[in-house]
Scaffold this active site. Structure first.
Site, PDB file in Angstrom:
ATOM      1  CG  HIS A 194      -2.170  -0.889   0.889  1.00  0.00           C
ATOM      2  ND1 HIS A 194      -2.352  -2.224   1.462  1.00  0.00           N
ATOM      3  CD2 HIS A 194      -3.396  -0.819  -0.005  1.00  0.00           C
ATOM      4  CE1 HIS A 194      -3.382  -2.953   0.821  1.00  0.00           C
ATOM      5  NE2 HIS A 194      -3.929  -1.984  -0.001  1.00  0.00           N
ATOM      6  NE  ARG A 301      -6.094   0.880  -2.428  1.00  0.00           N
ATOM      7  CZ  ARG A 301      -5.529   1.119  -3.598  1.00  0.00           C
ATOM      8  NH1 ARG A 301      -5.479   1.923  -4.110  1.00  0.00           N
ATOM      9  NH2 ARG A 301      -5.185  -0.073  -4.606  1.00  0.00           N
ATOM     10  NE  ARG A 338     -10.859  -1.176  -0.673  1.00  0.00           N
ATOM     11  CZ  ARG A 338      -9.637  -1.379  -0.966  1.00  0.00           C
ATOM     12  NH1 ARG A 338      -9.392  -2.516  -1.790  1.00  0.00           N
ATOM     13  NH2 ARG A 338      -8.362  -0.834  -0.583  1.00  0.00           N
ATOM     14  CD  GLU A 439      -9.611  -7.393  -2.430  1.00  0.00           C
ATOM     15  OE1 GLU A 439      -8.763  -6.724  -2.856  1.00  0.00           O
ATOM     16  OE2 GLU A 439     -10.440  -7.382  -1.373  1.00  0.00           O
ATOM     17  CG  ASN A 462      -2.815  -4.833  -6.162  1.00  0.00           C
ATOM     18  OD1 ASN A 462      -2.500  -5.039  -7.089  1.00  0.00           O
ATOM     19  ND2 ASN A 462      -3.190  -3.648  -5.686  1.00  0.00           N
ATOM     20  CG  ASP A 463      -5.455  -8.127  -1.403  1.00  0.00           C
ATOM     21  OD1 ASP A 463      -4.262  -8.621  -0.549  1.00  0.00           O
ATOM     22  OD2 ASP A 463      -6.299  -7.164  -1.117  1.00  0.00           O
ATOM     23  NE  ARG A 473      -1.079  -5.996  -1.661  1.00  0.00           N
ATOM     24  CZ  ARG A 473      -2.251  -5.301  -1.851  1.00  0.00           C
ATOM     25  NH1 ARG A 473      -3.341  -5.817  -1.560  1.00  0.00           N
ATOM     26  NH2 ARG A 473      -2.310  -3.976  -2.213  1.00  0.00           N
ATOM     27  CB  CYS A 510      -9.518  -1.430  -9.075  1.00  0.00           C
ATOM     28  SG  CYS A 510     -10.233  -2.576  -7.888  1.00  0.00           S
TER      29      CYS A 510
HETATM   30  C1  PEP Z   1      -6.336  -5.160  -4.959  1.00  0.00           C
HETATM   31  O1  PEP Z   1      -6.119  -6.154  -4.076  1.00  0.00           O
HETATM   32  O2  PEP Z   1      -5.985  -5.632  -6.120  1.00  0.00           O
HETATM   33  C2  PEP Z   1      -6.842  -3.753  -4.459  1.00  0.00           C
HETATM   34  C3  PEP Z   1      -7.316  -3.115  -5.597  1.00  0.00           C
HETATM   35  O3  PEP Z   1      -7.043  -3.571  -3.366  1.00  0.00           O
HETATM   36  P1  PEP Z   1      -5.782  -3.120  -2.132  1.00  0.00           P
HETATM   37  O4  PEP Z   1      -4.622  -2.868  -3.228  1.00  0.00           O
HETATM   38  O5  PEP Z   1      -6.264  -1.860  -1.710  1.00  0.00           O
HETATM   39  O6  PEP Z   1      -5.742  -4.279  -1.625  1.00  0.00           O
HETATM   40 MG    MG Z   2      -7.353  -5.563  -1.947  1.00  0.00          MG
END
Ligand code: PEP
Ligand code: MG
Length: 590
Positions: A194, A301, A338, A439, A462-463, A473, A510
């Site tokens: 993040h 977010r 979100r 995710e 990402n998740d 990550r 996203c």
């Molecule tokens: C993700 O997990 O891809 C996502 C967009 O949420 P974040 O990066 O805030 O966990």
């Molecule tokens: Mg995420």
């Protein structure tokens, strides 16, 4: 031009910064229990008192500096912490324990802190519970002082340079970014952590995963952070500074040029239209999103409202104002908010109860919200009130969905709070669109069941990558294994897009993958219609879409799905795209 010492990490946010290092050690060191002999006790107590004095002096300096630069309100926080250090409840108690148990000061401090926190938790009063954060901060200051480490007290600095740290938590990144820090360099971190995401959104160059960074730059006077190459140059000579200043200027110029394309439609050469949306963490990024030509918000977010306001919780009106500002800014496009994705590494001590051994697999996202009904109620009511102000389409997006029941419960709650608000005389939207973030691999695999319950899907790659590949990550030690192009991730992405298609619900993506030039043809070819990313990435993705044909993208996607490894997929995509990328002057790294 002499060769400077160069430290190598991952360039995760492009750009170049030249400045003085500001070093912070955030990671807590493990605290060991060291038994003392009777003869050592007085010296240990003296060490504790001396450390407390140093910490108090440090806090005094912070308060003075903060009063001058950021205002009396901040100064009073440091002043209150200094007074807490003198409070017998803490220091005398630590001393008592050192004597009673014949143990080291660090251990005694940790025990006393835990006890105090336990007592606070039993108090029903929200104000007092929030004071837990202060206790933790003061204890951390004292612990650092005992361990002879550098604390984060940057609030007073008038000229923030390059933030160099072992680890940069998102809340600190956010605070310092808004005070003008010019680059981030850290030992920890990955391409989708993040803090990296914040750096990219705010266009702050960042290099992460630099082993031994803090020790290596301890005596440095000047650094160059090269966020393209992932290099940190230590004490460069004037000739090199000039070379890098020119590169920084060139980058800024190119960014400006790219923004000039913001009004062009995101359509392939054969007319296949894509919607480009922005991911934003802060309301004031609306301007950047608009300037880059975003048609709406694909991911707000909302938890950053919380991290910014911490230790206070943003109340219903504050949240409503933030959400309404987004909806008003994009009356024609979707605005996807979100619900709080706290927990995991985005710690919120005020909301979470006990610390977790494995927080990424723990009480995070929707799980946390459903366990904290009052906290979630405030957010859902604020969302409904903002949506009721219209116009614009509000999309409520729920993170970390793994079970059908979770979305069903969110819908029930929204219906209940709509009713409640109406009876209080508030306007609420006639219909709220509810979406599931995909995710967790389980969610992708039950996409057809989820599709019956939601209005849209949002792929959080990402998740999804983290949980599919079992790779943290944010952990630099395994960052080479974090591969969104792994065939397993690609297959899950494909399943979700095709299921969305089958059930007639929109699918957006996203995760950071949406902004990766290599991913653009594959995602377009798989039929993804909505891409959402940090605003600075929009121009490059727009240019790429405009340079492709849908036909070609489908061919590339089909082939990409046939490989056995992430490496093979990446090599294939690079080969397919290299001509195009050099033509567009886009630089990518693998
Ligand atoms: C993700 O997990 O891809 C996502 C967009 O949420 P974040 O990066 O805030 O966990
Ligand atoms: Mg995420």
């Amino acid at each position: 031009m002499s060769d400077p010492r160069t430290l190598v990490g991952h360039g995760v946010s492009p750009g170049i910064a030249i400045g003085k290092p500001v070093i912070v050690e955030n990671r807590p060191l493990p605290v060991m229990r060291v038994p003392l002999s009777a003869g050592q006790i007085e010296a240990e107590v003296a060490r504790l008192r001396a450390a407390a004095k140093r910490a108090a002096k440090h806090l005094f300096g912070l308060a003075k500096g903060a009063a001058k630069t950021v205002g009396a309100e901040y100064a009073s926080i440091f002043e209150a912490h200094r007074l807490m250090l003198e409070d017998p409840a803490l220091l005398d108690e630590v001393e008592r324990l050192i004597r009673a148990e014949a143990v080291n000061a660090e251990w005694a401090l940790e025990q006393v802190t835990h006890r105090l926190l336990g007592q606070f938790q039993k108090l029903g009063d929200v104000y007092l519970r929030e004071r837990q954060t202060d206790v933790l901060d003061v204890a951390a200051q004292l612990q650092r002082s005992l361990q002879g480490r550098k604390g984060p007290g940057l609030g007073h600095s008038t000229e923030l340079g390059i933030l160099v740290a072992d680890d940069i938590p998102p809340s600190q990144a956010l605070q310092l970014a808004s005070r003008g820090v010019s680059a981030f360099a850290s030992e920890s971190g990955g391409i989708t952590s993040h803090t990296t995401i914040i750096a990219k959104s705010l266009e702050i160059p960042a290099v992460v995963g630099v082993a031994g960074l803090v020790a290596a730059v301890e005596k440095a006077r000047l650094l160059i952070v090269d966020g393209f190459e992932g290099h940190i140059l230590v004490d460069p000579d004037p000739a090199l500074i000039q070379v890098y200043s020119l590169r920084a200027e060139e980058h800024r110029r190119r960014q400006q040029e790219m923004l000039g394309l913001a009004h062009l439609p995101a359509k392939t050469l054969d007319g296949h239209a894509i919607t480009l949306l922005a991911n934003i963490d802060l309301v004031h990024e609306i301007a950047a999103a608009k300037a880059a030509g975003a048609e709406g918000i694909g991911l707000f977010r909302s938890e950053f409202l919380f991290l910014q306001a911490s230790p206070a919780l943003p109340d219903e009106e504050e949240q409503e104002a933030a959400y309404a500002a987004l909806i008003e800014a994009f009356p024609d496009g979707p605005v996807t908010i979100r619900t709080f994705d706290l927990g995991g590494k985005k710690l919120a001590r005020e909301v979470l109860g006990a610390p977790e051994a494995n927080p990424v697999m723990g009480l995070r996202g929707v799980r946390l919200c459903l366990q904290k009904p009052d906290f979630f109620r405030t957010q859902l009511r604020a969302l409904l009130r903002a949506g009721g102000r219209g116009p614009g389409t509000l999309r409520v997006m729920v993170p970390l969905i793994g079970h059908v029941e979770e979305v069903k419960t969110v819908r029930v709650l929204l219906a209940r709070f709509s009713q409640e608000l109406r009876s209080e005389g508030h306007a609420v939207p006639a219909r709220v669109l509810v979406g599931a973030m995909i995710e967790v691999p389980a969610a992708a695999m039950i996409a057809e069941h989820l599709a019956r319950e939601v209005d849209f899907f949002a792929l959080g790659t990402n998740d999804l990558t983290q949980y599919t590949l079992a790779v943290d990550r944010g952990n630099e030690q395994v960052s080479s294994l974090f591969r969104p192009f792994h065939p397993a991730v690609l297959r899950l992405v494909e399943t979700v897009i095709s299921t969305g298609d089958r059930f007639g619900i929109p699918v957006s993506l996203c995760g950071e993958m949406a902004a990766d030039p290599l991913a653009v043809p594959v995602l377009v070819g798989l039929g993804l219609r909505e891409f959402s990313m940090h605003p600075p990435a929009l121009p490059v993705v727009r240019s790429l879409i405009r340079a492709l044909t849908f036909r070609e993208a489908r061919r590339i996607a089909h082939k990409a799905l046939s490989f056995a490894s992430a490496k093979a997929v990446e090599e294939y995509l690079l080969e397919q795209l290299s001509g195009l990328l050099s033509h567009l002057k886009v630089r990518i790294r693998l």
